[in-house]
Every structure is written in structure tokens, then in C-alpha cells.
Scaffold this motif. Structure first.
Motif, short mmCIF file in Angstrom:
data_model
loop_
_atom_site.label_atom_id
_atom_site.label_comp_id
_atom_site.label_asym_id
_atom_site.label_seq_id
_atom_site.Cartn_x
_atom_site.Cartn_y
_atom_site.Cartn_z
N GLU A 197 22.99 2.28 5.70
CA GLU A 197 24.10 2.27 4.75
C GLU A 197 25.40 2.35 5.53
O GLU A 197 25.48 3.05 6.55
CB GLU A 197 23.98 3.47 3.82
CG GLU A 197 24.90 3.37 2.63
CD GLU A 197 24.67 4.50 1.61
OE1 GLU A 197 25.29 4.45 0.56
OE2 GLU A 197 23.86 5.39 1.90
N ASN A 198 26.42 1.62 5.09
CA ASN A 198 27.73 1.65 5.73
C ASN A 198 27.60 1.42 7.24
O ASN A 198 28.00 2.26 8.06
CB ASN A 198 28.43 2.98 5.44
CG ASN A 198 29.90 2.95 5.84
OD1 ASN A 198 30.46 1.88 6.10
ND2 ASN A 198 30.52 4.10 5.89
N GLN A 223 19.28 -4.05 5.25
CA GLN A 223 17.96 -3.64 4.78
C GLN A 223 16.94 -4.62 5.33
O GLN A 223 17.23 -5.80 5.47
CB GLN A 223 17.99 -3.69 3.25
CG GLN A 223 16.76 -3.20 2.56
CD GLN A 223 16.96 -3.29 1.05
OE1 GLN A 223 17.98 -2.88 0.50
NE2 GLN A 223 15.99 -3.87 0.37
N TYR A 232 16.71 0.82 6.51
CA TYR A 232 17.95 0.73 5.75
C TYR A 232 19.07 1.39 6.53
O TYR A 232 18.91 2.49 7.06
CB TYR A 232 17.77 1.43 4.40
CG TYR A 232 18.98 1.30 3.49
CD1 TYR A 232 19.36 0.07 2.98
CD2 TYR A 232 19.71 2.43 3.12
CE1 TYR A 232 20.46 -0.06 2.15
CE2 TYR A 232 20.82 2.31 2.28
CZ TYR A 232 21.18 1.06 1.81
OH TYR A 232 22.27 0.94 0.98
N GLU A 263 32.10 -1.73 2.42
CA GLU A 263 31.02 -1.32 3.31
C GLU A 263 29.96 -2.40 3.37
O GLU A 263 29.79 -3.17 2.41
CB GLU A 263 30.37 -0.02 2.81
CG GLU A 263 31.28 1.18 2.92
CD GLU A 263 30.64 2.46 2.39
OE1 GLU A 263 31.27 3.52 2.52
OE2 GLU A 263 29.52 2.41 1.84
N THR A 271 29.57 -4.08 -0.30
CA THR A 271 29.98 -3.28 -1.45
C THR A 271 31.46 -2.97 -1.32
O THR A 271 31.91 -2.52 -0.27
CB THR A 271 29.16 -1.98 -1.54
OG1 THR A 271 27.77 -2.29 -1.47
CG2 THR A 271 29.45 -1.24 -2.84
N SER A 311 25.86 -2.87 4.17
CA SER A 311 24.58 -2.21 4.43
C SER A 311 23.54 -3.26 4.80
O SER A 311 23.65 -4.43 4.44
CB SER A 311 24.13 -1.39 3.22
OG SER A 311 23.94 -2.21 2.11
#
Length: 115
Positions: free
Chosen positions: A108-109, A96, A106, A92, A47, A94
Motif C-alpha cells: 500500500e502507498n 498487488q 500487497y 497513492e 488512489t 498500491s
């Protein structure tokens, strides 16, 4: 299982965003299953954000390996249009995946994992 270790599943070992030709950029990296359960259907998402912390672009890819037994490593590679990077300030990554009980893991970042 509860513990203070953040290694409960897929971790990011390395990543590098390269310029490529013909209006594309390439993200390459390495991930590993640091957990003690098999992780399936792993997805790596990139992202891209601008200076206002707004999302400029997003793209996902699958690692070469789809089922990660504990300790297994795999590389990933993603080719993304430069349009996704216009005005980029930062990006970033991530991670999953699916756990054996069907629930999702998960991160994130994701930061580079240091053993």
C-alpha cells in the motif's frame, strides 16, 4: 523468508502523473520484481485523495508483463478521467500480485524503491 529488506516482491521504480488532453490524466511508471519468487497477476492501483484525506477517485491497470520472474521490470500506463482528480491533494499507488503459493502480495502507498 524474514529480513530487514523491504524488497520482498514487486517494487515501484518510477512513476509520473501527466496531464493529457480531452479530460484525462495519464499515470506512467516502472515496476520490478525485487523478490526471489515469480509474481503473477500484478495490479497497479492509483488512489486519489482530497484535503480531507477522503478518496476522490480510484483506478487500476495491469503492467505490460503479467508474470514477473525475479529481477524482471515492466512499465505500466493508466489513463484516468479528470473527474477522479477533482480537489486532489495527493495520490497513492498500491501494488498487488499473486505469489507461487497462491497467497497475495500487497504494497500500500508504494514509495520509489532505491537500491
Amino acid at each position: 523468508s524474514t529480513g530487514t529488506s523491504n524488497a520482498t516482491g514487486i517494487v515501484l521504480l518510477s512513476e509520473k502523473l501527466n496531464n493529457a488532453s480531452f479530460g484525462y490524466r495519464v499515470l506512467e511508471g516502472l515496476i520490478q520484481n525485487e523478490g526471489n519468487e515469480t509474481a503473477k497477476s500484478v495490479i497497479v492501483t492509483l488512489t486519489i485523495y482530497d484535503k480531507n484525506n477522503s478518496i476522490v477517485g480510484s483506478q487500476f491497470t495491469y503492467p505490460q508483463v503479467r508474470t514477473f520472474k525475479p529481477d524482471l521490470k515492466s512499465s505500466f500506463k493508466m489513463t484516468s478521467s479528470v473527474d477522479n482528480f477533482k480537489g486532489m491533494k495527493y495520490y497513492e499507488i498500491s501494488l498487488q500480485w499473486k505469489k507461487p503459493d497462491g497467497s497475495k502480495g500487497y504494497v500500500e502507498n508504494a514509495k520509489i524503491y532505491k537500491k
